[in-house]
Design an enzyme around this catalytic site. Sequence first.
Site, PDB file in Angstrom:
ATOM      1  NE  ARG A 145      -0.807   0.202  -0.843  1.00 41.97           N
ATOM      2  CZ  ARG A 145      -1.110   0.428   0.427  1.00 41.97           C
ATOM      3  NH1 ARG A 145      -1.923  -0.411   1.070  1.00 41.97           N
ATOM      4  NH2 ARG A 145      -0.631   1.467   1.063  1.00 41.97           N
ATOM      5  CE  LYS A 169       3.087  -0.715  -1.376  1.00 44.82           C
ATOM      6  NZ  LYS A 169       3.677   0.475  -2.043  1.00 44.82           N
ATOM      7  CG  HIS A 231      -1.645   3.053  -7.902  1.00 41.82           C
ATOM      8  ND1 HIS A 231      -1.737   2.192  -6.838  1.00 41.82           N
ATOM      9  CD2 HIS A 231      -1.102   4.192  -7.402  1.00 41.82           C
ATOM     10  CE1 HIS A 231      -1.264   2.763  -5.752  1.00 41.82           C
ATOM     11  NE2 HIS A 231      -0.880   3.984  -6.058  1.00 41.82           N
ATOM     12  NE  ARG A 234      -3.543   3.146  -2.767  1.00 37.62           N
ATOM     13  CZ  ARG A 234      -3.795   2.934  -1.462  1.00 37.62           C
ATOM     14  NH1 ARG A 234      -4.920   2.334  -1.105  1.00 37.62           N
ATOM     15  NH2 ARG A 234      -2.937   3.328  -0.538  1.00 37.62           N
ATOM     16  CG  HIS A 257      -1.075   6.505   2.662  1.00 36.29           C
ATOM     17  ND1 HIS A 257      -1.609   7.642   2.068  1.00 36.29           N
ATOM     18  CD2 HIS A 257      -0.870   5.621   1.654  1.00 36.29           C
ATOM     19  CE1 HIS A 257      -1.709   7.444   0.774  1.00 36.29           C
ATOM     20  NE2 HIS A 257      -1.268   6.238   0.494  1.00 36.29           N
ATOM     21  CE1 TYR A 266      -4.045  10.545  -4.418  1.00 30.51           C
ATOM     22  CE2 TYR A 266      -3.180   9.863  -2.294  1.00 30.51           C
ATOM     23  CZ  TYR A 266      -3.512   9.567  -3.605  1.00 30.51           C
ATOM     24  OH  TYR A 266      -3.303   8.312  -4.099  1.00 30.51           O
TER      25      TYR A 266
END
Length: 305
Positions: A145, A169, A231, A234, A257, A266
Amino acid sequence: MHLPAIENIVKSFLSYLEHSGASFQTLRAYKNDLIQAFPPEKITLVSDDQALKVALQSAVEGWSELAIASRSRKIAALKSFLNYAYQKKLIQRPLADHLFIPKVQQKIPHFLSVDDVFLVLKICQEQQLNTHELLFLLLYGGGLRVSEACQLRFKNFAVSRGEIRILGKGSVERIVPLPERVNEILTTLKKRESEIGEFIFGTQALNPRVAYEWIRGLGRKANLHFQLHPHALRHSYATHLLESGTDLRHLQKLLGHTSMKATERYTHLSMQRLTQVVHQFHPLQNLSLQNSKNPPTEDNGEPIL
């Protein structure tokens, strides 16, 4: 019983989110959303159900002209806050159940082709845009990110293994292996760590706004058909790995994630992309329907079907 003012509950809620690992951007967005929905001059006590209902209705109506993605995020913030207040017994009814989050249509995010990637890298090398190239490679070569790349320190980089350790995150830590080109650049830079500073981009973290402009600038120089943003790199990283046969579980770990659901999209997006490619480029796609009046025949003149 003393009933705390709503602004104090908002502070308590944000503190709870922070300790749960929410990012600075999320906290700022939630704070703004809650202040918009519950202005202190209009509602004071969170236990006032009627005032809360009026405030909620007013907020949702006020956001009706916003893009559906923005409305969804804001309503999600309200639901989280109300669930928190209900669990803490500050409100008597689960008001969050009466709020409905608009469904955001999933779009295929822009991403680069492999040719586009090499074109951008060629431009970086020809114009000696070394720091721009490093940022580009961290985003595309490591799937970071933009906030993670901007805050990367030399201490996070393991030279011998060609890996970087990222705290992403939700305070999820992951190890990201780097392609050889990225590893070479970081290895060279690490030898100058005392000269450069603690962070890979200098004595302090790179400003994300600067990072965005660097990437947008590279997209313009490459004459891409869409505005390039961090992004998208990514997305490109994830899409190219998936199309090359990477296992979803491995991709989940690489992207950091917390939920497989975030990674599974995806597969859906890749399928959408493949469908678009077929519809756009397959020779049969543009075959005129009028040809169906004269169906193909065998050598004896009899229709095949």
